[in-house]
Design an enzyme around this catalytic site. Structure first.
Site, PDB file in Angstrom:
ATOM      1  N   GLY A 130       0.837  -1.192   0.000  1.00 54.15           N
ATOM      2  CA  GLY A 130       0.000   0.000   0.000  1.00 54.15           C
ATOM      3  C   GLY A 130       0.870   1.239   0.000  1.00 54.15           C
ATOM      4  CD  GLU A 136       3.052  -6.071   6.201  1.00 56.36           C
ATOM      5  OE1 GLU A 136       2.514  -5.900   5.090  1.00 56.36           O
ATOM      6  OE2 GLU A 136       3.573  -7.153   6.549  1.00 56.36           O
TER       7      GLU A 136
END
Length: 359
Positions: free
Chosen positions: A76, A148
């Site tokens: 993203g 992440e």
């Protein structure tokens, strides 16, 4: 043809609905416009009898530069999300997560076959749009990861669902370390269903588009035997060393092991956000107790709505893409500093009006 306002994604329809990500300079990382355009196309095609299959791929770089063609979807738009965390209290960032998760769920529950061609870097949000696909095609160019923990976020977009259900404790290993899997390893792990040489992709797309009912046969005929999955050699170690859902126990097991693999893994984990690592372990454990993917996404939205504005996310993105110094200062700085009370707050239900819901 449906184009996003930035012309960063193209959706075309024939016997197949084709979604091609088109932000080559950003390795096709998803923007909110792209999320909305993909969702609109999928909703339009869902009840269209002329569309027998949906294909998701990435467009070739306009100038043929191989450096611009190496991503399927790198995730993203984390710069946008960091800006939201710093400047609007996370409002626009939460909107991004909310709508992206609706896209993930739409793909997961889609009534027609979806084929994702993961021919390149497939990370974060890229896993979110390929993981739900009926057929997930890896190639020699595939590099898949959920990285992440290195930016203070957590393996979202359905990562709790997909990773927790891998063999052994592979999902926990991938969630904590952000390790990259190549195409052969994706097939071995179950994150890909087929391994095709990249030179066969054009034929595969053309044949599937012409004959959507023959997808399994087409992919089987064009598949190749993948190389040896290198991570398989460590499968037993991973299952044993990552057995605990308590992060401190994982670190202690690695310390006690003393092997080259354990030492390298410890060195990797030392660079990761302790908060994210603890969030990820709890996330994967909770996901296994949930009845369906929608419940998983509701859980992940609670987490993302909160960690977005905690210090580690802005700091992690700063270290990786803003200043690029690779030296994030995590807060809390140690696993022990990440208390159960903090985790309880992160995972707590939101107000009724703020909870995530499917489309």
């Amino acid at each position: 043809m449906l184009n996003s306002t930035e012309d960063v994604l193209k959706c075309t329809k024939a016997h197949a609905g084709v979604i091609s990500l088109n932000r080559p300079k950003a390795l096709h990382a998803l923007t909110l416009d792209m999320v909305h355009a993909m969702t609109a196309a999928l909703v339009e095609w869902r009840n269209d009898p002329a569309v027998g299959v949906v294909l998701i791929d990435h467009a070739a770089a306009p100038d043929g530069d191989p450096k611009l063609s190496r991503g399927f979807c790198a995730g993203g738009d984390i710069a946008f999300l960091r800006n939201s965390a710093l400047n609007d209290g996370g409002v626009s960032g939460r909107k991004f997560f909310h709508d992206e998760y609706q896209l993930n769920h739409l793909l997961m529950t889609y009534g027609k076959p979806v084929v994702a061609f993961m021919d390149g870097i497939t990370m974060g949000g890229g896993v979110g749009i390929s993981g739900p696909a009926t057929y997930r095609v890896a190639t020699e160019n595939t590099k898949l990861a959920m990285p992440e923990t290195g930016i203070g976020l957590f393996p979202d977009v359905g990562g709790g669902w997909f990773l927790s259900r891998l063999r052994g404790r592979l999902g926990q290993y991938l969630a904590l370390t952000g390790a990259r899997l190549d195409g052969a390893e994706c097939v071995w792990a179950g994150l890909a269903t087929h391994y095709l040489p990249s030179g066969n992709l054009a034929e595969a797309k053309a044949r599937i588009s012409a004959d959507p009912e023959s997808i399994p046969a087409i992919l089987r005929e064009l598949s190749a035997v993948p190389p040896e999955a290198k991570i398989a050699a460590h499968a037993a170690d991973i299952e044993r060393l990552f057995a605990s859902n308590r992060y401190e126990d994982v670190l202690a097991a690695l310390e006690a092991e003393g092997s080259d693999f354990a030492k390298a893994t410890l060195a990797t984990l030392a660079t990761k956000s302790p908060q994210t690592c603890k969030v990820a372990l709890r996330q994967l454990a909770i996901s296994l107790t949930l009845p369906d993917f929608a419940a998983n996404m509701a859980m992940e939205y609670r987490v993302s709505a909160r960690v977005l504005t905690l210090p580690d996310f802005a700091e992690g993105v700063r270290a990786v893409i803003v200043d690029k110094d690779g030296a994030p200062q995590w807060s809390p700085s140690t696993p022990e500093g990440v208390t159960d009370a903090l985790l309880d707050q992160i995972f707590a239900p939101l107000g009724a009006a703020d909870e995530w819901k499917p489309l």
